[in-house]
Design a protein around this motif. Structure first.
Motif, mmCIF file in Angstrom:
data_model
loop_
_atom_site.group_PDB
_atom_site.id
_atom_site.type_symbol
_atom_site.label_atom_id
_atom_site.label_comp_id
_atom_site.label_asym_id
_atom_site.label_seq_id
_atom_site.Cartn_x
_atom_site.Cartn_y
_atom_site.Cartn_z
ATOM 1 N N VAL A 247 1.198 7.008 6.582
ATOM 2 C CA VAL A 247 0.307 5.855 6.703
ATOM 3 C C VAL A 247 -0.720 6.080 7.803
ATOM 4 O O VAL A 247 -1.888 5.693 7.665
ATOM 5 C CB VAL A 247 1.113 4.559 6.943
ATOM 6 N N TYR A 248 -0.313 6.706 8.906
ATOM 7 C CA TYR A 248 -1.287 7.052 9.955
ATOM 8 C C TYR A 248 -2.394 7.936 9.373
ATOM 9 O O TYR A 248 -3.584 7.744 9.658
ATOM 10 C CB TYR A 248 -0.605 7.790 11.106
ATOM 11 N N TRP A 249 -2.007 8.912 8.564
ATOM 12 C CA TRP A 249 -2.978 9.828 7.959
ATOM 13 C C TRP A 249 -3.918 9.080 7.016
ATOM 14 O O TRP A 249 -5.134 9.302 7.019
ATOM 15 C CB TRP A 249 -2.262 10.949 7.226
ATOM 16 N N ALA A 250 -3.360 8.172 6.219
ATOM 17 C CA ALA A 250 -4.188 7.377 5.303
ATOM 18 C C ALA A 250 -5.172 6.506 6.078
ATOM 19 O O ALA A 250 -6.350 6.378 5.691
ATOM 20 C CB ALA A 250 -3.296 6.512 4.413
ATOM 21 N N MET A 251 -4.742 5.924 7.186
ATOM 22 C CA MET A 251 -5.643 5.100 7.998
ATOM 23 C C MET A 251 -6.741 5.951 8.628
ATOM 24 O O MET A 251 -7.903 5.532 8.679
ATOM 25 C CB MET A 251 -4.850 4.377 9.093
ATOM 26 N N LEU A 252 -6.364 7.114 9.121
ATOM 27 C CA LEU A 252 -7.364 8.007 9.719
ATOM 28 C C LEU A 252 -8.434 8.386 8.707
ATOM 29 O O LEU A 252 -9.635 8.381 9.022
ATOM 30 C CB LEU A 252 -6.681 9.263 10.258
ATOM 31 N N LYS A 253 -8.021 8.706 7.492
ATOM 32 C CA LYS A 253 -8.992 9.084 6.455
ATOM 33 C C LYS A 253 -9.903 7.916 6.106
ATOM 34 O O LYS A 253 -11.130 8.086 5.999
ATOM 35 C CB LYS A 253 -8.258 9.589 5.208
ATOM 36 N N ASP A 254 -9.321 6.735 5.914
ATOM 37 C CA ASP A 254 -10.139 5.569 5.572
ATOM 38 C C ASP A 254 -11.092 5.212 6.707
ATOM 39 O O ASP A 254 -12.259 4.850 6.469
ATOM 40 C CB ASP A 254 -9.245 4.370 5.239
ATOM 41 N N SER A 255 -10.597 5.304 7.935
ATOM 42 C CA SER A 255 -11.456 5.011 9.089
ATOM 43 C C SER A 255 -12.595 6.019 9.198
ATOM 44 O O SER A 255 -13.740 5.666 9.500
ATOM 45 C CB SER A 255 -10.615 5.021 10.370
ATOM 46 N N TRP A 256 -12.305 7.276 8.922
ATOM 47 C CA TRP A 256 -13.324 8.324 8.977
ATOM 48 C C TRP A 256 -14.394 8.127 7.903
ATOM 49 O O TRP A 256 -15.587 8.281 8.147
ATOM 50 C CB TRP A 256 -12.660 9.679 8.812
ATOM 51 N N HIS A 257 -13.959 7.748 6.699
ATOM 52 C CA HIS A 257 -14.899 7.630 5.571
ATOM 53 C C HIS A 257 -15.678 6.317 5.577
ATOM 54 O O HIS A 257 -16.724 6.227 4.924
ATOM 55 C CB HIS A 257 -14.143 7.758 4.246
ATOM 56 N N ALA A 258 -15.170 5.295 6.299
ATOM 57 C CA ALA A 258 -15.860 4.013 6.310
ATOM 58 C C ALA A 258 -17.249 4.154 6.939
ATOM 59 O O ALA A 258 -17.409 4.774 7.988
ATOM 60 C CB ALA A 258 -15.041 2.981 7.073
ATOM 61 N N ARG A 259 -18.256 3.566 6.304
ATOM 62 C CA ARG A 259 -19.629 3.672 6.811
ATOM 63 C C ARG A 259 -19.903 2.634 7.903
ATOM 64 O O ARG A 259 -20.722 2.854 8.787
ATOM 65 C CB ARG A 259 -20.620 3.485 5.661
ATOM 66 N N TRP A 268 -7.252 -0.471 11.031
ATOM 67 C CA TRP A 268 -6.029 -0.387 11.826
ATOM 68 C C TRP A 268 -5.325 -1.728 11.993
ATOM 69 O O TRP A 268 -4.102 -1.762 12.210
ATOM 70 C CB TRP A 268 -6.344 0.204 13.207
ATOM 71 N N ILE A 269 -6.075 -2.826 11.910
ATOM 72 C CA ILE A 269 -5.472 -4.126 12.211
ATOM 73 C C ILE A 269 -5.374 -5.049 11.000
ATOM 74 O O ILE A 269 -4.757 -6.107 11.080
ATOM 75 C CB ILE A 269 -6.254 -4.840 13.335
ATOM 76 N N LYS A 270 -5.954 -4.651 9.893
ATOM 77 C CA LYS A 270 -5.829 -5.430 8.662
ATOM 78 C C LYS A 270 -4.434 -5.230 8.059
ATOM 79 O O LYS A 270 -3.705 -4.309 8.418
ATOM 80 C CB LYS A 270 -6.908 -5.002 7.659
ATOM 81 N N PRO A 271 -4.044 -6.065 7.095
ATOM 82 C CA PRO A 271 -2.734 -5.902 6.453
ATOM 83 C C PRO A 271 -2.639 -4.589 5.687
ATOM 84 O O PRO A 271 -3.656 -4.024 5.262
ATOM 85 C CB PRO A 271 -2.665 -7.102 5.497
ATOM 86 N N PRO A 272 -1.432 -4.070 5.495
ATOM 87 C CA PRO A 272 -1.241 -2.849 4.706
ATOM 88 C C PRO A 272 -1.873 -2.990 3.327
ATOM 89 O O PRO A 272 -1.771 -4.032 2.676
ATOM 90 C CB PRO A 272 0.277 -2.729 4.610
ATOM 91 N N GLY A 273 -2.523 -1.941 2.893
ATOM 92 C CA GLY A 273 -3.174 -1.943 1.586
ATOM 93 C C GLY A 273 -4.639 -2.286 1.641
ATOM 94 O O GLY A 273 -5.383 -2.008 0.688
ATOM 95 N N TRP A 274 -5.092 -2.921 2.744
ATOM 96 C CA TRP A 274 -6.521 -3.249 2.859
ATOM 97 C C TRP A 274 -7.326 -1.987 3.092
ATOM 98 O O TRP A 274 -6.950 -1.132 3.889
ATOM 99 C CB TRP A 274 -6.765 -4.213 4.008
ATOM 100 N N ARG A 275 -8.473 -1.889 2.386
ATOM 101 C CA ARG A 275 -9.364 -0.751 2.562
ATOM 102 C C ARG A 275 -10.803 -1.246 2.534
ATOM 103 O O ARG A 275 -11.123 -2.196 1.797
ATOM 104 C CB ARG A 275 -9.161 0.294 1.451
ATOM 105 N N PRO A 276 -11.687 -0.629 3.306
ATOM 106 C CA PRO A 276 -13.103 -1.003 3.224
ATOM 107 C C PRO A 276 -13.600 -0.840 1.787
ATOM 108 O O PRO A 276 -13.198 0.103 1.083
ATOM 109 C CB PRO A 276 -13.785 -0.015 4.174
ATOM 110 N N ALA A 277 -14.459 -1.748 1.347
ATOM 111 C CA ALA A 277 -14.924 -1.738 -0.049
ATOM 112 C C ALA A 277 -15.585 -0.418 -0.409
ATOM 113 O O ALA A 277 -15.356 0.127 -1.508
ATOM 114 C CB ALA A 277 -15.894 -2.900 -0.275
ATOM 115 N N ASP A 278 -16.392 0.145 0.499
ATOM 116 C CA ASP A 278 -17.078 1.393 0.170
ATOM 117 C C ASP A 278 -16.094 2.558 0.069
ATOM 118 O O ASP A 278 -16.263 3.448 -0.768
ATOM 119 C CB ASP A 278 -18.168 1.693 1.206
#
Length: 422
Positions: A247-259, A268-278
């Motif tokens: 899950v840490y790895w998944a968050m790092l990837k999503d955080s990196w890719h978020a514009r 990091w602080i949203k509920p599990p499963g939340w991802r930026p729309a982009d």
């Protein structure tokens, strides 16, 4: 004086006795509640949690102790019965909120997810603990320090709260009437571990289920909707390191890719499963399927037996580590810990039917036998008794031979599987 170490020394043998009893009862009732690969993975993750704890237990206790000594509003007496009782109740309430936010805040879920990854539900699941919970979990218990509860009280009630939760991880105990309405019970906790819509993110209580009733998070187990266990992003691996970082790895990837920079933090602080729309649009994930098959890569009966035996030996080595690690120099304790983690990963790869696992295990067993033969030493033991040294060399040497035979790679390693010359 009762100490956490003494309580745990009494509890560990009991864990394995109760696991054996649960297995016998389930078998007698014709129920299949254990898979050997899942049980090995859960117990291995428990070992890693204990290994990490050797190096980090002073982290949380040290912070708590400093706050209790310098920031407490008053000093509560350690020899007062009401201090112990109220301390246990307060700890359980604080645990409820740590546990609840562990399901509602992604960075906390990244640690807690380890406990939920098993798609089986049995007493080994109780021992499936995180290796990273120490990073943030201590924050939730600072109110106890500020109120003046002594370190001794905090350490013991924390262990009592944890040990209580062991027995509720079972399917062989049915509903318990009035007990289910007051306490965390097997029925209540089965619902907590389920991924069904009805049960998702409910029943967080450690000892008391009253907290869930007070704060609106209680749900009763329903026979018409049997719990299905695991997570909504299945682990699909027996690798204990990956279990701790997925899950840490998944968050790092999503955080990196978020514009959007705000989204980079919200991950990091949203509920599990939340991802930026982009990010979700560019890197979609497969929707969760409640009917997916349990992760269970096929392996031969002989290799399964080898993994069980090898893990049994590793458990004994792990007990030795926990005994001697506090007395070792940091470098030697770290090397011992790395040996154990490497060993657990090798067995995990074997259970996944991955070729790299065969090589890692062969290197481990051969290397261990050669090391003992050349030095006569073991971690924390300056000089092994000659009889013990011979026994260990024989054990790991025969294990290395067994790996070659079981893998079918023996001839290739020996160079006898060369293509015919023309």
């Amino acid at each position: 004086m009762i100490t956490p170490e003494r309580i745990m020394s009494w509890a560990i043998p009991g864990f394995f006795v109760l696991i054996g009893v649960e297995l016998l009862v389930a078998t007698w009732r014709g129920r299949h509640v254990y898979d050997s690969n899942d049980a090995i993975n859960s117990l291995g993750l428990g070992m890693i949690s204990q290994i990490v704890g050797v190096f980090t237990k002073l982290f949380a206790i040290g912070i708590y102790g400093w706050c209790a000594a310098h920031l407490a509003l008053w000093r509560l007496p350690v020899d007062s019965v009401w201090v112990w009782i109220s301390g246990l109740l307060l700890y359980d309430l604080l645990y409820y909120w740590l546990h609840r936010l562990g399901h509602e805040v992604n960075v906390l879920w990244a640690a807690h997810v380890v406990h939920h990854q098993s798609e089986r539900y049995n007493l080994t699941t109780a021992l499936r603990q995180t290796g990273s919970g120490f990073l943030l979990g201590w924050l939730f218990y600072l109110p106890m320090a500020l109120l003046g509860y002594p370190v001794e009280v905090f350490a013991v009630v924390a262990l009592i709260d944890l040990l209580y939760q062991f027995w509720v991880h079972t399917e062989v105990i049915d509903r318990l009437g009035w007990f289910d309405r007051v306490f965390c019970s097997p029925s209540n906790h089965r619902a907590h571990h389920a991924v069904n819509d009805r049960y998702l993110d409910r029943n967080y209580g450690g000892i008391l289920i009253i907290w869930d009733r007070l704060f609106g998070s209680f749900v009763e187990e329903n026979d018409d909707d049997p719990p299905i266990y695991g997570t909504r992003a299945p682990l699909q691996s027996w690798n204990p390191l990956w279990a701790n970082v997925e899950v840490y790895w998944a968050m790092l990837k999503d955080s990196w890719h978020a514009r959007n920079w705000v989204d980079k933090l919200r991950v990091w602080i949203k509920p599990p499963g939340w991802r930026p729309a982009d990010v979700a649009a560019r890197f979609p994930k497969v929707a969760f399927d409640m009917t997916h098959a349990r992760y269970n890569p096929p392996i031969s009966a002989a290799l399964k037996l080898y993994c069980l035996a090898a893990f049994g030996v590793l458990l004994l080595i792990g007990v030795h580590f926990l005994d001697v690690a506090p007395k070792l120099e940091l470098t030697q304790a770290t090397l011992y810990a790395l040996y154990l983690v490497y060993s657990l990963c090798a067995i995990g790869f074997l259970l996944e039917s991955r070729g790299v696992g065969l090589w890692l295990e062969w290197l481990r067993t051969t290397g261990t036998a050669v090391f003992i033969w050349m030095t006569g030493h073991w971690f924390g033991v300056a000089q092994l008794d000659p009889r013990i040294a011979v026994a260990m060399i024989a054990l790991f040497g025969l294990s290395a031979v067994a790996v070659l035979g079981l893998s079918g790679y023996g001839r290739r390693i020996a160079g006898t599987a060369r293509p015919a010359m023309k």
